[in-house]
Write a protein that holds these residues in place. Structure first.
Motif, PDB file in Angstrom:
ATOM      1  N   LYS A 192       0.831  -1.204   0.000  1.00  0.00           N
ATOM      2  CA  LYS A 192       0.000   0.000   0.000  1.00  0.00           C
ATOM      3  C   LYS A 192       0.869   1.260   0.000  1.00  0.00           C
ATOM      4  CE  LYS A 192      -3.612  -2.322   2.714  1.00  0.00           C
ATOM      5  NZ  LYS A 192      -4.693  -2.347   1.709  1.00  0.00           N
ATOM      6  N   ILE A 193       0.403   2.279  -0.710  1.00  0.00           N
ATOM      7  CA  ILE A 193       1.076   3.569  -0.608  1.00  0.00           C
ATOM      8  C   ILE A 193       0.709   4.200   0.743  1.00  0.00           C
ATOM      9  CG2 ILE A 193       0.908   3.830  -3.114  1.00  0.00           C
ATOM     10  CD1 ILE A 193      -1.012   6.343  -2.248  1.00  0.00           C
ATOM     11  N   THR A 194       1.374   5.283   1.091  1.00  0.00           N
ATOM     12  CA  THR A 194       1.032   5.993   2.333  1.00  0.00           C
ATOM     13  C   THR A 194       0.020   7.084   2.020  1.00  0.00           C
ATOM     14  OG1 THR A 194       2.993   7.412   2.081  1.00  0.00           O
ATOM     15  CG2 THR A 194       3.216   5.443   3.445  1.00  0.00           C
ATOM     16  N   ASN A 195       0.505   8.232   1.554  1.00  0.00           N
ATOM     17  CA  ASN A 195      -0.369   9.360   1.248  1.00  0.00           C
ATOM     18  C   ASN A 195      -0.323   9.676  -0.245  1.00  0.00           C
ATOM     19  OD1 ASN A 195      -0.973   9.871   4.073  1.00  0.00           O
ATOM     20  ND2 ASN A 195       1.130  10.630   4.207  1.00  0.00           N
ATOM     21  N   ALA A 196      -1.485   9.879  -0.843  1.00  0.00           N
ATOM     22  CA  ALA A 196      -1.578  10.123  -2.283  1.00  0.00           C
ATOM     23  C   ALA A 196      -1.157  11.546  -2.620  1.00  0.00           C
ATOM     24  CB  ALA A 196      -3.006   9.865  -2.764  1.00  0.00           C
ATOM     25  N   ALA A 197      -0.103  11.669  -3.423  1.00  0.00           N
ATOM     26  CA  ALA A 197       0.445  12.992  -3.745  1.00  0.00           C
ATOM     27  C   ALA A 197      -0.502  13.836  -4.583  1.00  0.00           C
ATOM     28  CB  ALA A 197       1.782  12.834  -4.470  1.00  0.00           C
ATOM     29  N   TRP A 198      -1.424  13.194  -5.317  1.00  0.00           N
ATOM     30  CA  TRP A 198      -2.336  13.978  -6.166  1.00  0.00           C
ATOM     31  C   TRP A 198      -3.262  14.865  -5.332  1.00  0.00           C
ATOM     32  CZ3 TRP A 198      -7.205  12.709  -4.714  1.00  0.00           C
ATOM     33  CH2 TRP A 198      -7.472  11.395  -4.313  1.00  0.00           C
ATOM     34  N   LYS A 199      -3.351  14.601  -4.048  1.00  0.00           N
ATOM     35  CA  LYS A 199      -4.191  15.454  -3.194  1.00  0.00           C
ATOM     36  C   LYS A 199      -3.588  16.845  -2.993  1.00  0.00           C
ATOM     37  CE  LYS A 199      -6.639  11.816  -0.745  1.00  0.00           C
ATOM     38  NZ  LYS A 199      -7.043  11.241   0.557  1.00  0.00           N
ATOM     39  N   ILE A 200      -2.292  16.960  -3.221  1.00  0.00           N
ATOM     40  CA  ILE A 200      -1.627  18.253  -3.018  1.00  0.00           C
ATOM     41  C   ILE A 200      -0.875  18.731  -4.259  1.00  0.00           C
ATOM     42  CG2 ILE A 200      -1.433  18.010  -0.517  1.00  0.00           C
ATOM     43  CD1 ILE A 200       1.473  17.074  -0.958  1.00  0.00           C
ATOM     44  N   LYS A 201      -0.923  17.968  -5.349  1.00  0.00           N
ATOM     45  CA  LYS A 201      -0.216  18.341  -6.577  1.00  0.00           C
ATOM     46  C   LYS A 201      -1.198  18.341  -7.754  1.00  0.00           C
ATOM     47  CE  LYS A 201       3.742  17.962  -4.283  1.00  0.00           C
ATOM     48  NZ  LYS A 201       4.964  17.202  -4.498  1.00  0.00           N
ATOM     49  N   PRO A 202      -1.068  19.299  -8.699  1.00  0.00           N
ATOM     50  CA  PRO A 202      -1.917  19.270  -9.898  1.00  0.00           C
ATOM     51  C   PRO A 202      -1.653  18.005 -10.716  1.00  0.00           C
ATOM     52  CG  PRO A 202      -0.156  20.889 -10.124  1.00  0.00           C
ATOM     53  CD  PRO A 202      -0.115  20.421  -8.705  1.00  0.00           C
ATOM     54  N   SER A 203      -2.709  17.487 -11.350  1.00  0.00           N
ATOM     55  CA  SER A 203      -2.599  16.192 -12.020  1.00  0.00           C
ATOM     56  C   SER A 203      -3.237  16.206 -13.400  1.00  0.00           C
ATOM     57  CB  SER A 203      -3.252  15.100 -11.169  1.00  0.00           C
ATOM     58  OG  SER A 203      -2.633  15.000  -9.899  1.00  0.00           O
ATOM     59  N   TRP A 204      -2.695  15.336 -14.255  1.00  0.00           N
ATOM     60  CA  TRP A 204      -3.185  15.120 -15.612  1.00  0.00           C
ATOM     61  C   TRP A 204      -3.344  13.610 -15.820  1.00  0.00           C
ATOM     62  CZ3 TRP A 204      -0.059  18.898 -14.014  1.00  0.00           C
ATOM     63  CH2 TRP A 204      -0.258  20.207 -14.492  1.00  0.00           C
ATOM     64  N   ALA A 205      -4.207  13.227 -16.774  1.00  0.00           N
ATOM     65  CA  ALA A 205      -4.407  11.794 -17.032  1.00  0.00           C
ATOM     66  C   ALA A 205      -4.707  11.552 -18.498  1.00  0.00           C
ATOM     67  CB  ALA A 205      -5.544  11.246 -16.171  1.00  0.00           C
ATOM     68  N   ILE A 206      -4.059  10.531 -19.060  1.00  0.00           N
ATOM     69  CA  ILE A 206      -4.374  10.026 -20.399  1.00  0.00           C
ATOM     70  C   ILE A 206      -5.116   8.710 -20.234  1.00  0.00           C
ATOM     71  CG2 ILE A 206      -3.427   9.101 -22.542  1.00  0.00           C
ATOM     72  CD1 ILE A 206      -1.123  11.058 -22.288  1.00  0.00           C
ATOM     73  N   ILE A 207      -6.234   8.593 -20.940  1.00  0.00           N
ATOM     74  CA  ILE A 207      -7.063   7.388 -20.898  1.00  0.00           C
ATOM     75  C   ILE A 207      -7.074   6.752 -22.279  1.00  0.00           C
ATOM     76  CG2 ILE A 207      -9.436   6.527 -20.589  1.00  0.00           C
ATOM     77  CD1 ILE A 207      -9.830   8.929 -18.643  1.00  0.00           C
ATOM     78  N   GLY A 208      -6.789   5.457 -22.342  1.00  0.00           N
ATOM     79  CA  GLY A 208      -6.888   4.709 -23.601  1.00  0.00           C
ATOM     80  C   GLY A 208      -8.270   4.081 -23.702  1.00  0.00           C
ATOM     81  N   THR A 209      -9.012   4.451 -24.722  1.00  0.00           N
ATOM     82  CA  THR A 209     -10.387   3.948 -24.824  1.00  0.00           C
ATOM     83  C   THR A 209     -10.444   2.487 -25.246  1.00  0.00           C
ATOM     84  OG1 THR A 209     -10.607   4.741 -27.117  1.00  0.00           O
ATOM     85  CG2 THR A 209     -11.281   6.251 -25.352  1.00  0.00           C
ATOM     86  N   GLU A 210      -9.310   1.920 -25.697  1.00  0.00           N
ATOM     87  CA  GLU A 210      -9.242   0.499 -26.038  1.00  0.00           C
ATOM     88  C   GLU A 210      -8.196  -0.201 -25.163  1.00  0.00           C
ATOM     89  OE1 GLU A 210      -8.670   0.282 -30.274  1.00  0.00           O
ATOM     90  OE2 GLU A 210     -10.596   1.236 -30.704  1.00  0.00           O
ATOM     91  N   ASP A 211      -8.111   0.258 -23.941  1.00  0.00           N
ATOM     92  CA  ASP A 211      -7.179  -0.296 -22.963  1.00  0.00           C
ATOM     93  C   ASP A 211      -7.856  -1.453 -22.239  1.00  0.00           C
ATOM     94  OD1 ASP A 211      -5.386  -0.818 -20.919  1.00  0.00           O
ATOM     95  OD2 ASP A 211      -5.221   1.269 -20.253  1.00  0.00           O
ATOM     96  N   TYR A 212      -7.247  -2.643 -22.320  1.00  0.00           N
ATOM     97  CA  TYR A 212      -7.807  -3.824 -21.664  1.00  0.00           C
ATOM     98  C   TYR A 212      -6.982  -4.265 -20.460  1.00  0.00           C
ATOM     99  CZ  TYR A 212     -10.456  -3.969 -25.993  1.00  0.00           C
ATOM    100  OH  TYR A 212     -11.264  -3.638 -27.059  1.00  0.00           O
ATOM    101  N   MET A 213      -6.102  -3.344 -19.996  1.00  0.00           N
ATOM    102  CA  MET A 213      -5.339  -3.603 -18.780  1.00  0.00           C
ATOM    103  C   MET A 213      -5.830  -2.706 -17.646  1.00  0.00           C
ATOM    104  SD  MET A 213      -3.326  -5.959 -19.958  1.00  0.00           S
ATOM    105  CE  MET A 213      -2.260  -6.186 -18.572  1.00  0.00           C
TER     106      MET A 213
END
Length: 258
Positions: A192-213
């Protein structure tokens, strides 16, 4: 008027003239954006999974390090990533693919990390493991192709590569991915991680619409959770290989926004 008075008056006029001229801005206000990018690969991969993206980032003047995660444990991979961050001179955009999303969510607490960018990634909340992240959604088709050896390391079958991991790549590239994959310690999925850094840092995400993983439904829920600026691509699990220009452009835009 005495000579001294004349000199004083002339000096005052000259000083006023100088002060009225436009002054150059301080150096820090001229520089915009983050110049350092650390790329973190996922399971079954190594740093060369970013080979098509790195030259595109270099062309924009960015400093880049692609981490070589040992994939022996979450703790080992976070440590490798933090060593790469320490090699950079100044703030960093931390980019993680797949399981690398777990790694950057923990390593992103480093004070030098200015932002996080996830590529078809697993994104945990506080105190979550890989198993916790994926448990709320139906099992991804590709996970059925994990094969565990006697030493507790996972690999991905050729069917998994061809059908679920990199199905939008040419056959020879898929064969290379299969031949060069790095086994992933099964124990890494339970840590398990401890504390999620995205709660205090700006974030971006790429999503693959044909991603099967990392399925699109899971990826969209994650992006919503972290309030990420999001890009959807018609791609498999490895858009940085199949669509490097679009991935690089998104990374560049994130560096400029920080």
């Amino acid at each position: 008027m005495s000579t001294l008075q004349e000199f004083s008056s002339d000096a005052s006029i000259a000083e006023a003239a100088i002060l009225s001229r436009p002054q150059p801005a301080p150096a820090q206000s001229i520089t915009k954006g983050v110049k350092n990018v650390v790329l973190v690969h996922g399971a079954f991969a190594d740093g060369s999974s970013w080979a098509k993206v790195i030259p595109l980032l270099h062309a924009k003047g960015l400093n880049v390090i692609a981490v070589q995660n040992p994939l022996t444990s979450l703790e080992d991979d976070v440590a490798a990533t933090k060593r790469a961050i320490a090699l950079m001179d100044g703030p960093v955009l931390l980019v993680g693919h797949s399981y690398g999303g777990m790694v950057i969510t923990e390593a992103g607490n480093d004070p030098e990390v200015a932002g996080l960018l996830y590529v078809c990634a697993l994104i945990p909340n506080d105190q979550q493991s890989v198993g916790d992240v994926v448990s709320a959604f139906p099992q991804a088709p590709g996970s059925a192709e994990f094969k565990q050896d006697a030493s507790g390391f996972l690999s991905l079958s050729l069917k998994g590569i061809n059908s679920y991991f990199a199905q939008d790549l040419p056959e020879e590239e898929r064969k290379v991915i299969f031949a060069t994959q790095v086994p992933w310690a099964a124990v890494a999925t339970t840590r398990k991680i401890t504390n999620a850094a995205w709660k205090i840092k700006p974030s971006w995400a790429i999503i693959g619409t044909e991603d099967y993983m990392v399925t699109p439904d899971l990826a969209r829920a994650e992006a919503k959770m972290i309030k990420a600026k999001t890009l959807e691509l018609t791609s498999s699990h490895v858009p940085m290989v199949s669509q490097p220009n679009k991935v690089a452009d998104f990374i560049i835009s994130a560096t400029q926004a920080l």
